[in-house]
Each structure stands twice: as C-alpha cells, then as structure tokens.
Design a protein around this motif. Structure first.
Motif, short mmCIF file in Angstrom:
data_model
loop_
_atom_site.label_atom_id
_atom_site.label_comp_id
_atom_site.label_asym_id
_atom_site.label_seq_id
_atom_site.Cartn_x
_atom_site.Cartn_y
_atom_site.Cartn_z
N TYR A 78 -0.42 4.73 1.40
CA TYR A 78 -1.15 4.93 2.67
C TYR A 78 -0.73 6.43 3.18
O TYR A 78 0.35 7.24 2.88
N ILE A 106 -5.64 4.18 4.24
CA ILE A 106 -5.32 4.75 2.93
C ILE A 106 -6.29 5.54 2.54
O ILE A 106 -7.64 5.28 2.31
N TYR A 124 0.84 -1.29 0.03
CA TYR A 124 0.04 -0.03 -0.08
C TYR A 124 0.99 1.25 -0.10
O TYR A 124 0.97 1.97 0.88
#
Length: 450
Positions: free
Chosen positions: A83, A104, A80
């Motif tokens: 984020y 996120i 991710y």
C-alpha cells in the motif's frame, strides 16, 4: 439628454449586454453547478446513510469509549503490504463505523483505492467498497470538476466567475428599479416572459450576497491551480517531515493507535480528530487532522504530527494562530460548502444554491420569449427550456450510473467527450455569431454610405 445621461444609458446598455450574453453562454454550466452543489453539501450525510443501510457498516459500542481499530489496521497492512497510503477516518457520531481509505499502487499495475469499514466496538472489518465508484465520490467529482479530468476544475472556476459577473451586472441593471418596488412585487400576468422576468429579478436581488460568496469562492477553488502558479502563491502549511528510515521499514513499524489518540488529546486538546494517516515515506510519523469547534475554516486542516515510536509532537498547525493570509486561504472551501454550522446551515445553503440554477432557467426562458417575439419563432420557450433541463438531468444520471456500475475511468471518459464536444460547439457558435454580426454591420454601413 445630457452627456452624463447619455453616458449612464450607454453604461446600462453595456452591462445589460454583458449580463445577457454571459448568462446565455454559461447558463447551462451555472445550472449544473447549482444542482450538483445543492446536493454536494450533504455528501457526508448521504454517505453515512449509504454505509449504514447498504453496507450495514454500523459499529457497536466501544468498551473504552474510544474507537477500536488496531487489529483491523494490522490485518489490512499484512494483506496489502505494497500500500502507498492509508488514512483512518474516525466516526463523527456513535454507531458509525471507522472508515479506512487504502490506496494501493502495485508495480506495473493500476492504482486501486478501497474503503474498508471497521466496527469501532469489536475491532472487526465489516465491509468494503471501491472508493472511486462510490456515490460520494461521484457527487464530489461532478461538482468539483464535472468528471472531466483535464480542465474540468478550471471550467468550474470559469462558471464561478460567470456567476459573479451576472450577479453584479444584474445588480447594476435592476438595483435601482427593485429599490423602488414593494418587496416582493410579482405582476399578475398570463405572459410567461413577464412572470419569469419578475421571479428572475426578485430572486436575483434577494440571493445576491449568497450567490456572490458562492461564485467568488467557487472561482478561486476551481482556478486555484492556475492562479497559484501565475501569482506565485504557495500552499500554507507546506510541512514535510524529515526522512529518517527506509520506506519499507516505515510501513513495517507497529503503531499504537490508542496511544496516538491519547497523545493528540494531550498535545492538542481543542482538536476533534477526524483523520489519522501514518507515514509511508520513511519519516516515521503519524499525522492527525481534524476540526476545532466554532471555527469557520476548511475541514480537517488543523494538524498534529506525532512520532510513530514515542508519540512526541513533531509539528502542530492550529489555523487560529496563523497569519491572515493562511486564514483567508482556508476559509474559502468552508464558505463555499457551508459545512461549519450544522445541518440547518447546509439546508439553507442548498436552498439558496438552487436559486442560481433557477436564475439560469428563468433567464433562458426570458431570452427565448424575446427571441420568439422578434423572429416569430413558433417553438414554445417553456418546451425548449424543459428539453434542455431533461438533457442535463439525463447527463448527470447517466454519468452516475456509469460511475457506480461500470467504473470511474469509463464515466470520466464519457463525461470528458460530452463536455469537450459541447464546449467546442459553444465556442464555435459564439465565434460564428460574432463574425456574422460584424459582417452584417459592415455591410449595412457600406450600404448606408451609398
């Protein structure tokens, strides 16, 4: 009767009316907050059981004696890269998993918030969940803001003020009366009004000090946004690290997590680290928050900020060394939730917390009994109170099911509609009663002059 006696009697009547009407109009709110608060004090314990038995989030023993999570964090950051916030929650007890709260915010997309669970012994991700739809989040959001996103928190604060008013007026009305009674004095009677009235007075006086603490701290926590704006109060510890690099480069920096823990032990040895949050805004820092054993302050408010690169201390906040204003500010939540003295204190908080709910219920039954006696109402007070209680439980359970199995946003929407409709109905009803009463009094005065 002397003028002083008349004045005292008028004062008592005023306090009785205030106690009566505030209790009647806010009784449901106080009852809901009492029930949800009694459960909310156990949120960490409830969540730990859910993680262990539902998600199998159990850690093996770490070979170093310190929780291992570096590889798992690196894996999450690579998965991710966009984020916006990452917070590492360290285990409180052996066998508990490390929990990572990851937020996120994709460009043009909806915010996502996940909890990831890491085996602190093998440094392996063993599960995840949607943070917003968790039972722990439901329990907190229901007690803190009734799942109403606009002014739910302020309604809770008003509920705290109402509880303080009914507690103090109850003392002024019944204090001297209860002082002359043997404790506890419960009359043996088959009359429901008498039984409920005796229990109402007994528990009200017995739990008075506790209910006042809960009421005043709850009022402050609920109305805090308004009060701080109106009174120009700033949050203590408004530290912000200087921006030294681009946010993308900040997120890309590799953090030596074990080095951060070692530096924390060196720089702030009294601190029990519970949350570690790396910066994403370009400051190149890591914030470590935790508790100091034996202190009665808001959890995780003691802070140490370290450099991501060389682990030098950038900022330290030890609440014990702060001015009285800071200490007073941060003692409120600890006193409200009782999470500073272990499980037994929490159990005592839950038990005493339920008394305000019982006082709402018993006061409502006494009100219905008096109303039935005056107006020859055939409806049984016990059945009416039972029906209201069932409706409240259905509301709480219904919102919980929607939140857990459909989504937080949908649950918040439903709760907001219900709460705002009820609020409008209560305000309209109170206004109509006042106007009708005023009209009748004026009408009687005109007829009397004739």
């Amino acid at each position: 009767m002397s003028k002083r006696g008349d004045k005292a009697e008028n004062g008592k009547k005023f306090f009785w009316r205030l106690h009566h009407w505030v209790g009647v109009y806010t009784g449901i709110l106080i009852g809901v907050l009492s029930l949800t608060g009694a459960v909310a004090v156990f949120i960490p314990e409830i969540d730990a059981l859910i993680l262990k038995h539902h998600y199998d989030a159990v850690s093996t023993t770490s070979p170093t004696g310190m929780p291992q999570f570096s590889k798992s964090i690196d894996s999450l950051v690579r998965r991710y890269p966009d984020y916006s916030s990452l917070a590492i929650s360290l285990p409180d007890h052996p066998g508990q998993a490390v929990k990572v709260d990851l937020i996120i915010r994709p460009a043009g997309g909806d915010l996502k918030r996940y909890d990831f669970f890491i085996d602190a012994g093998s440094d392996y991700i063993i599960g995840q969940r949607d943070h917003q739809n968790s039972l722990a989040n439901y329990l907190r959001q229901m007690h803190v803001r009734l799942y109403e996103g606009y002014w739910g928190r302020q309604l809770v604060g008003i509920g705290g003020l109402a509880l303080a008013v009914v507690a103090l007026t109850g003392l002024l009305i019944y204090g001297n009366f209860m002082k002359r009674q043997a404790w506890p004095n419960l009359r043996k009677s088959v009359n429901m009004r008498i039984r409920m009235a005796d229990w109402h007075k007994l528990l009200g006086i017995s739990a008075l000090a506790f209910n006042l603490v809960i009421a005043l701290t709850g009022a402050w926590l609920g109305l805090q946004p308004w009060l701080m704006r109106w009174l120009d109060i700033t949050t203590p510890n408004p530290y912000k690290a200087a921006i030294v690099l681009e946010p993308a480069n900040d997120r890309a920096l590799t953090v030596d997590w074990q080095g951060i823990l070692n530096a924390t032990e060196k720089e702030f040895p009294e601190l029990q680290p519970r949350y570690i949050t790396p910066s994403t805004n370009g400051s190149g820092t890591v914030m470590v928050r935790g508790n100091i054993p034996g202190s009665i302050y808001e959890r995780d408010i003691n802070t140490l900020v370290l450099s991501k690169t060389d682990h030098t201390a950038v900022f330290k906040y030890d609440v014990r060394e702060q001015p009285v204003g800071h200490k007073f500010y941060y003692v409120q939540e600890a006193l409200h939730f009782g999470d500073f003295g272990g499980l037994m204190l929490k159990a005592l908080y839950a038990l005493l917390g339920l008394t305000s709910g019982f006082l709402s219920l018993s006061g409502f039954i006494v009100f219905l009994c008096r109303k039935k006696k005056k107006k020859a109402n055939k409806a049984a007070p016990g059945k009416i109170a039972f029906a209201y209680s069932v409706l409240i439980l259905l509301f709480l359970v219904g919102i919980a099911l929607i939140s857990l199995f459909i989504g937080y946003a949908e649950a918040s929407l439903v709760a907001g509609i219900i709460i705002n409709v009820l609020l409008a109905a209560f305000v309209g009803y109170a206004l109509a009663r006042y106007l009708m009463g005023s009209y009748r009094r004026k009408r009687r005065a005109i007829l009397a002059r004739k």
